[in-house]
Design an enzyme around this catalytic site. Structure first.
Site, PDB file in Angstrom:
ATOM      1  N   LYS A  54     -57.198  11.160 -17.623  1.00 52.26           N
ATOM      2  CA  LYS A  54     -56.887  12.299 -16.834  1.00 52.26           C
ATOM      3  C   LYS A  54     -54.668  12.205 -16.051  1.00 52.26           C
ATOM      4  O   LYS A  54     -54.153  12.952 -15.969  1.00 52.26           O
ATOM      5  CB  LYS A  54     -57.058  12.317 -15.127  1.00 52.26           C
ATOM      6  CG  LYS A  54     -58.648  12.383 -15.282  1.00 52.26           C
ATOM      7  CD  LYS A  54     -59.683  12.526 -14.062  1.00 52.26           C
ATOM      8  CE  LYS A  54     -60.816  12.682 -14.500  1.00 52.26           C
ATOM      9  NZ  LYS A  54     -61.530  14.162 -14.805  1.00 52.26           N
ATOM     10  N   LYS A 102     -61.567  26.830 -11.665  1.00 53.56           N
ATOM     11  CA  LYS A 102     -61.569  27.562 -10.179  1.00 53.56           C
ATOM     12  C   LYS A 102     -60.131  27.724 -10.019  1.00 53.56           C
ATOM     13  O   LYS A 102     -59.122  29.060  -9.065  1.00 53.56           O
ATOM     14  CB  LYS A 102     -61.535  26.116  -9.126  1.00 53.56           C
ATOM     15  CG  LYS A 102     -63.088  26.134  -9.547  1.00 53.56           C
ATOM     16  CD  LYS A 102     -63.429  24.809  -8.785  1.00 53.56           C
ATOM     17  CE  LYS A 102     -64.769  23.659  -9.019  1.00 53.56           C
ATOM     18  NZ  LYS A 102     -65.145  22.672  -9.408  1.00 53.56           N
ATOM     19  N   LYS A 105     -57.888  15.570  -8.627  1.00 49.91           N
ATOM     20  CA  LYS A 105     -58.753  15.241  -9.045  1.00 49.91           C
ATOM     21  C   LYS A 105     -59.438  13.224  -8.995  1.00 49.91           C
ATOM     22  O   LYS A 105     -58.163  13.169  -8.828  1.00 49.91           O
ATOM     23  CB  LYS A 105     -58.888  15.820 -10.891  1.00 49.91           C
ATOM     24  CG  LYS A 105     -57.848  14.900 -11.669  1.00 49.91           C
ATOM     25  CD  LYS A 105     -57.532  15.948 -12.889  1.00 49.91           C
ATOM     26  CE  LYS A 105     -57.115  17.509 -13.087  1.00 49.91           C
ATOM     27  NZ  LYS A 105     -58.514  18.120 -13.914  1.00 49.91           N
ATOM     28  N   ARG A 106     -60.237  12.983  -9.715  1.00 48.05           N
ATOM     29  CA  ARG A 106     -60.164  11.556 -10.011  1.00 48.05           C
ATOM     30  C   ARG A 106     -59.189  10.477 -10.237  1.00 48.05           C
ATOM     31  O   ARG A 106     -58.345  11.371 -11.607  1.00 48.05           O
ATOM     32  CB  ARG A 106     -61.884  11.642 -10.031  1.00 48.05           C
ATOM     33  CG  ARG A 106     -62.715  11.127  -9.043  1.00 48.05           C
ATOM     34  CD  ARG A 106     -62.934  10.795  -7.984  1.00 48.05           C
ATOM     35  NE  ARG A 106     -62.973   9.421  -8.052  1.00 48.05           N
ATOM     36  CZ  ARG A 106     -64.348   8.522  -7.808  1.00 48.05           C
ATOM     37  NH1 ARG A 106     -65.035   9.275  -7.657  1.00 48.05           N
ATOM     38  NH2 ARG A 106     -64.427   6.814  -7.952  1.00 48.05           N
ATOM     39  N   THR A 158     -63.556  21.258 -14.566  1.00 52.44           N
ATOM     40  CA  THR A 158     -63.843  22.645 -13.654  1.00 52.44           C
ATOM     41  C   THR A 158     -62.934  23.272 -13.647  1.00 52.44           C
ATOM     42  O   THR A 158     -63.051  23.913 -12.559  1.00 52.44           O
ATOM     43  CB  THR A 158     -65.565  22.089 -13.054  1.00 52.44           C
ATOM     44  OG1 THR A 158     -65.233  20.889 -12.153  1.00 52.44           O
ATOM     45  CG2 THR A 158     -66.179  22.331 -13.983  1.00 52.44           C
ATOM     46  N   HIS A 199     -72.089  14.138 -20.535  1.00 47.52           N
ATOM     47  CA  HIS A 199     -70.566  15.018 -19.452  1.00 47.52           C
ATOM     48  C   HIS A 199     -69.481  13.447 -19.857  1.00 47.52           C
ATOM     49  O   HIS A 199     -68.228  13.711 -19.611  1.00 47.52           O
ATOM     50  CB  HIS A 199     -70.891  14.718 -18.273  1.00 47.52           C
ATOM     51  CG  HIS A 199     -71.419  15.378 -17.573  1.00 47.52           C
ATOM     52  ND1 HIS A 199     -70.939  16.586 -17.407  1.00 47.52           N
ATOM     53  CD2 HIS A 199     -73.161  15.561 -17.918  1.00 47.52           C
ATOM     54  CE1 HIS A 199     -72.930  17.503 -16.887  1.00 47.52           C
ATOM     55  NE2 HIS A 199     -73.322  16.760 -17.173  1.00 47.52           N
TER      56      HIS A 199
HETATM   57  C1  26W Z   1     -71.808   5.034 -14.825  1.00 47.55           C
HETATM   58  C2  26W Z   1     -71.081   5.808 -14.172  1.00 47.55           C
HETATM   59  C3  26W Z   1     -70.796   7.112 -15.175  1.00 47.55           C
HETATM   60  C4  26W Z   1     -70.446   8.214 -13.536  1.00 47.55           C
HETATM   61  C5  26W Z   1     -70.279   9.175 -14.054  1.00 47.55           C
HETATM   62  C6  26W Z   1     -70.221   7.566 -15.663  1.00 47.55           C
HETATM   63  C7  26W Z   1     -70.389   8.775 -16.071  1.00 47.55           C
HETATM   64  C8  26W Z   1     -70.527   9.996 -14.976  1.00 47.55           C
HETATM   65  C9  26W Z   1     -70.092  10.956 -15.599  1.00 47.55           C
HETATM   66  C10 26W Z   1     -70.359  11.796 -16.351  1.00 47.55           C
HETATM   67  C11 26W Z   1     -68.596  11.437 -15.670  1.00 47.55           C
HETATM   68  C12 26W Z   1     -68.485  13.091 -15.253  1.00 47.55           C
HETATM   69  O1  26W Z   1     -68.271  13.883 -13.373  1.00 47.55           O
HETATM   70  N1  26W Z   1     -67.481  13.949 -16.134  1.00 47.55           N
HETATM   71  C13 26W Z   1     -67.351  15.066 -15.745  1.00 47.55           C
HETATM   72  O2  26W Z   1     -68.213  15.760 -15.905  1.00 47.55           O
HETATM   73  C14 26W Z   1     -67.707  17.116 -16.070  1.00 47.55           C
HETATM   74  C15 26W Z   1     -68.445  18.134 -15.615  1.00 47.55           C
HETATM   75  O3  26W Z   1     -69.642  18.548 -16.836  1.00 47.55           O
HETATM   76  C16 26W Z   1     -66.778  17.715 -16.815  1.00 47.55           C
HETATM   77  O4  26W Z   1     -66.025  18.959 -16.523  1.00 47.55           O
HETATM   78  C17 26W Z   1     -65.649  15.847 -16.411  1.00 47.55           C
HETATM   79  O5  26W Z   1     -64.815  16.936 -17.531  1.00 47.55           O
HETATM   80  C18 26W Z   1     -66.624  14.864 -16.698  1.00 47.55           C
HETATM   81  O6  26W Z   1     -65.205  14.131 -16.777  1.00 47.55           O
END
Ligand code: 26W
Length: 874
Positions: free
Chosen positions: A611, A720, A605-606, A716, A405
């Site tokens: 971003k 929406k 968003k976060r 995403t 992701h």
């Molecule tokens: C280990 C810490 C950590 C936690 C969560 C690293 C990375 C993440 C996720 C991969 C972050 C995340 O939410 N990524 C998002 O995933 C969405 C669903 O696919 C995408 O639409 C976003 O672009 C992406 O930033």
């Protein structure tokens, strides 16, 4: 009468299997003709008494009152909105349960191949409204609740969000569950039942983010079914001893924790199929330590039980950063071990040989977080099933699939070897680590064979990163142990192939690396959050909503109506009412009055530097300065704009928190300026959540998705907003690109540098820096005004401003001017209201591709090889 307790039974889970009929995979016995055999011929009474739930208003009212009096033990005169919500929820839950039971029994009987979605996050939001819509019972409940003197809208507001996720990855998992049930796919989710979800965000008077716990379970959760009889032991620490030369080992000692299942029902839309999300709670295996207690050591007596309960106590609030905390690794192992044990038990009930495991089970790893499932399944197959290593490896690599992701380097998980050594069984040999080393050795031998003598390549591809300490690279392990790897949008999948997985593509060939563009569920993200638009669409297309909600490409039918003035007026009126609904929300929650005649411009968003909320707020300041420099007459000709921000920053992410502080303080100044406040205002809405998104998204005229090119894997929320007829202002990044392909570039506002330019620009920043004044005088002026204290103590913001003035990793200076031009183009386009509404309709009409139904069917057919298994309606 005295009762005798068998001391050996203390602490052991008790269960009787004779009457367990469906839930955990045991079928009632059948005779030779396949007819069910009932133990004592009780079939008649069971069948007669089995619940048939009437769906008329009167029966619904009766059922709600019944729950008030029985489940809640309250009286009608003693019920408030919260009580009414709880009773209504319990009544709807009765309906879900009937379908859920039928679905689980049907899956067990049919024994199709099943898919399992392992995700450390499920950002579900609220359930009641969604369940009512999916069951098709909303209007009946609305009337029934009204008869009892309550309003359905009000009681829906009583529900707390289930916020077991950080952002995009967690919400995607929730959308996929909804789609799996709606498309009749035999899929279960597996996650953790955190006692506290993502923290609540508060904003201090200075504009700082403060965090408070999210005790979402405090009011009881009607949507979960505690399954106290479904438990597994999970062991940490301890010893593993190798047995003979077979490669097998036994594992003993250490801390044993109990994983207890909680099931959450996932109703499909317009179908009986109701899938399951199984969340694990950690519990001490044996209550407390009686010896310590008797010796007077009360703290010692409960210490180990507290440490067991701590495993699922809280969701880690970080996204896109790794942190290497022991508790997080414990969560990952606890969850993968319990889930695999459960999956294996269900498989074993089929009575098939273990070699057929991949014919009946597909497991999707949502990012690298569940990657320990790979060595864990190897351990089970080799140590417990006594398979040979090669055979076990073949099963593993045919079972798992891995979705990446993000390509941001700081988000790629690595675990220090000493931490894994400490947590998982020690001594000779460290079992999981040994397995990982064995996998690595065999893999590197194969690489060496294909690319002889290429040591750098071996070092890059190794699961173990050399250094002090050594680290386990989870993405490498996930890639090596999986059948397929996918990214989440075309551009992102291409970046996965050409950057982080380049060596692996050269080794395995490109066919292992594919793309599934993300999707969103149109049930929540249109029908539920924008009911008026949903009704207008059904009326205009002349089809029932369950049809187009399950085949979203049908929205294209709206294109034929863009020239119909009456339709356009209705479309615009709905947007206006959604803006008023948002304004009402802001008024009631923050006490602020929003100008609903302005354009609504939203970024939610976060908070993260990639971003670029910073770019947005600097753009707002630029607009403010421009307006200030105008005469009142000139200002009157401009397009009034209201800008909304919402989002949480990771608690330790200093720069992201400073961005929030800047936004809040800019809002304070500009919303109060009599010269400009009619033309520009700004709101930071605290505590962003799924429910807040449901109010914000339908109200937006334009939304911003402005990440540095190549950094946002997909996004995403862009989908929406567009589904709700909001236009998109963005960079050429992630799913923005595919949205533009669908709706046509003339209906989106693109700006900024493209992905291939990013690396060069970063290089130039480091080695040939050009001062901001030269690159963008407009931006330099904005930065100087902030430094000078226009929005309060300028010194506070220096660390944030310096990220731009110095290395500017996210290219704010490079994209600022083109961003401002894009904003001006948006203004210009908005002045032609009629054309704007046409763009809005065209955008919604072309969003069919982005349904999560399309995405989940793609996974089902191209990856998991599972089939639709509809439950017959009785
Ligand atoms: C280990 C810490 C950590 C936690 C969560 C690293 C990375 C993440 C996720 C991969 C972050 C995340 O939410 N990524 C998002 O995933 C969405 C669903 O696919 C995408 O639409 C976003 O672009 C992406 O930033």
């Amino acid at each position: 009468m005295t009762s005798v307790i068998d001391p050996k039974a203390i602490g052991k889970p008790q269960r009787s299997r004779r009457h367990v009929r469906t839930l955990t995979g045991y079928l009632p016995e059948t005779d030779s003709s396949g007819k069910e055999k009932w133990p004592r011929g009780e079939e008649k009474i069971w069948k007669e008494c089995s619940r048939h739930l009437d769906e008329d208003v009167q029966s619904i009212t009766k059922s709600v009152v019944n729950h008030v009096q029985t489940s809640l033990a309250r009286q009608a005169y003693n019920i408030d909105d919260l009580g009414a919500y709880q009773a209504a929820a319990l009544s709807v839950r009765d309906n879900l349960l009937v379908n859920w039971n039928d679905t689980q029994l049907h899956y067990t009987r049919k024994a199709p191949k099943r898919a399992y979605y392992l995700s450390l996050e499920f950002l579900m939001g609220r359930t009641l409204d969604n369940a009512l819509l999916n069951l098709g019972l909303k209007s009946q409940y609305k009337d029934g609740i009204k008869e009892l003197g309550f309003s359905l809208e009000d009681i829906l507001e009583q529900e707390r969000d289930a916020a077991l996720g950080n952002g995009g990855l967690g919400r995607l998992a929730a959308c996929y569950l909804d789609s799996s049930a709606s498309q009749d796919l035999p899929l279960w989710g597996y996650g953790l039942r955190y006692k506290y979800g993502i923290f609540q965000q508060l904003i201090s008077p200075e504009g700082n983010q403060l965090e408070a716990p999210d005790p979402w379970l405090d009011n009881q959760n009607p949507w979960e079914l505690p399954r106290l009889d479904v438990t597994y032991d999970v062991r940490f620490y301890g010893h593993a001893e190798r047995i003979g030369e077979t490669g097998r080992a036994t594992w003993s000692g250490g801390q044993e924790v109990l994983a207890v299942a909680y099931d959450v029902m996932i109703p499909g839309c317009g179908t009986k199929n109701t899938n399951n999300l199984r969340l694990w709670e950690s519990k001490p295996k044996r209550g407390f330590d009686l010896n310590s207690f008797n010796a007077g050591n009360y703290e010692g007596a409960v210490e180990s039980s507290n440490s067991a309960a701590a495993i699922t106590s809280v969701l880690y609030p970080n996204d896109h950063t790794t942190f290497g905390k022991e508790l997080r690794l414990k969560q990952q192992y606890f969850w993968t071990a319990a889930s695999l044990a459960d999956i294996l038990r269900r498989f074993k009930n089929l009575g098939k040989p273990i070699s057929e495991f991949p014919d009946f089970v597909a497991i999707q790893l949502n990012d690298t977080h569940p990657t320990l499932a790979i060595p864990e399944l190897m351990r089970i197959l080799v140590d417990e099933e006594e398979l040979r290593w090669d055979k076990a490896w073949e099963i593993v690599t045919n079972t798992f699939f891995f979705t990446n992701h993000t390509v941001l380097p700081e988000a790629l998980e690595k675990w220090p070897v000493p931490l894994l050594e400490h947590l998982l069984p020690r001594r000779v040999p460290e079992r999981h680590l040994q397995i990982i080393y064995d996998i690595n050795m065999q893999f590197l031998q194969a690489v060496e064979k294909k690319f002889p003598g290429d040591r750098d390549r071996l070092a890059r591809m190794s699961i173990i990163e050399e250094g002090v300490p050594k680290q386990v690279r989870m993405a490498n392990l996930a890639c090596i142990g999986d059948r397929k790897v996918n990214g989440v949008a075309e551009l992102h999948s291409e970046l996965v192939r050409t950057t982080i997985m380049k060596d692996f593509v050269e080794f395995y060939g490109v066919s292992k690396f594919a793309n599934v563009t993300n999707g969103i569920t149109p049930r929540r993200w249109l029908d539920q959050c924008n009911p008026e638009l949903s009704t207008l669409i059904s009326k205009t297309l002349g089809i029932d909503k369950t049809v187009w909600l399950k085949d979203l490409t049908k929205l294209e039918g709206l294109l034929a109506h863009t020239e119909d003035k009456k339709f356009r007026d209705e479309w615009a009126a709905i947007k206006q009412r959604n803006k008023e609904r948002l304004a009402h929300h802001v008024q009631t929650t923050l006490g602020l009055t929003v100008n609903t005649h302005a354009m609504f411009d939203v970024q939610i968003k976060r908070l993260h530097e990639y971003k670029r909320q910073t770019l947005n707020i600097l753009g707002v300041i630029h607009r403010y300065l421009t307006l200030k420099a105008m005469t009142p007459e000139e200002r009157k000709k401009t397009n009034p704009r209201v800008v909304f921000f919402a989002g949480k920053a990771a608690p330790a992410y200093y720069i992201a928190k400073l961005t929030i502080r800047l936004i809040v303080n800019v809002a304070r100044v500009i919303n109060d300026d009599p010269d400009t406040k009619n033309y520009l205002s700004l709101y930071f809405l605290p505590d962003y959540s799924v429910s807040l998104a449901e109010v914000l998204i339908p109200a937006s005229d334009i939304s911003q998705h402005i990440s540095t090119a190549g950094t946002e894997a997909s996004g995403t929320s862009n989908m929406k907003f567009c589904l709700n007829g909001g236009l998109l202002l963005g960079t050429v990044d992630g799913a923005n690109i595919e949205i533009a392909e669908e709706v046509g570039e003339s209906n989106v506002f693109f700006f900024g540098h493209l992905t291939p330019a990013v690396e060069d620009l970063r290089y130039q920043h480091l080695y040939h820096p050009v001062p901001v004044e030269e690159k963008s005088p407009a931006l330099a002026n904005v930065l100087n005004q902030v430094s000078a204290g226009l929005f309060g103590d300028g010194g506070v913001y220096e660390p944030l401003l310096n990220t731009i003035r110095q290395s500017d990793y996210y290219l704010i200076t490079d994209d600022f001017d083109s961003y401002i031009s894009a904003l001006n183009m948006v203004d210009e386009a908005y002045l032609d209201k009629d054309e704007w509404v046409k763009k809005s309709i065209r955008t919604t009409a072309k969003m069919g591709k982005f349904s999560s139904d399309r995405a989940i069917m793609d996974y089902a057919q191209e990856y998991w090889n599972i089939e639709q298994t509809p439950v017959p309606s009785s």
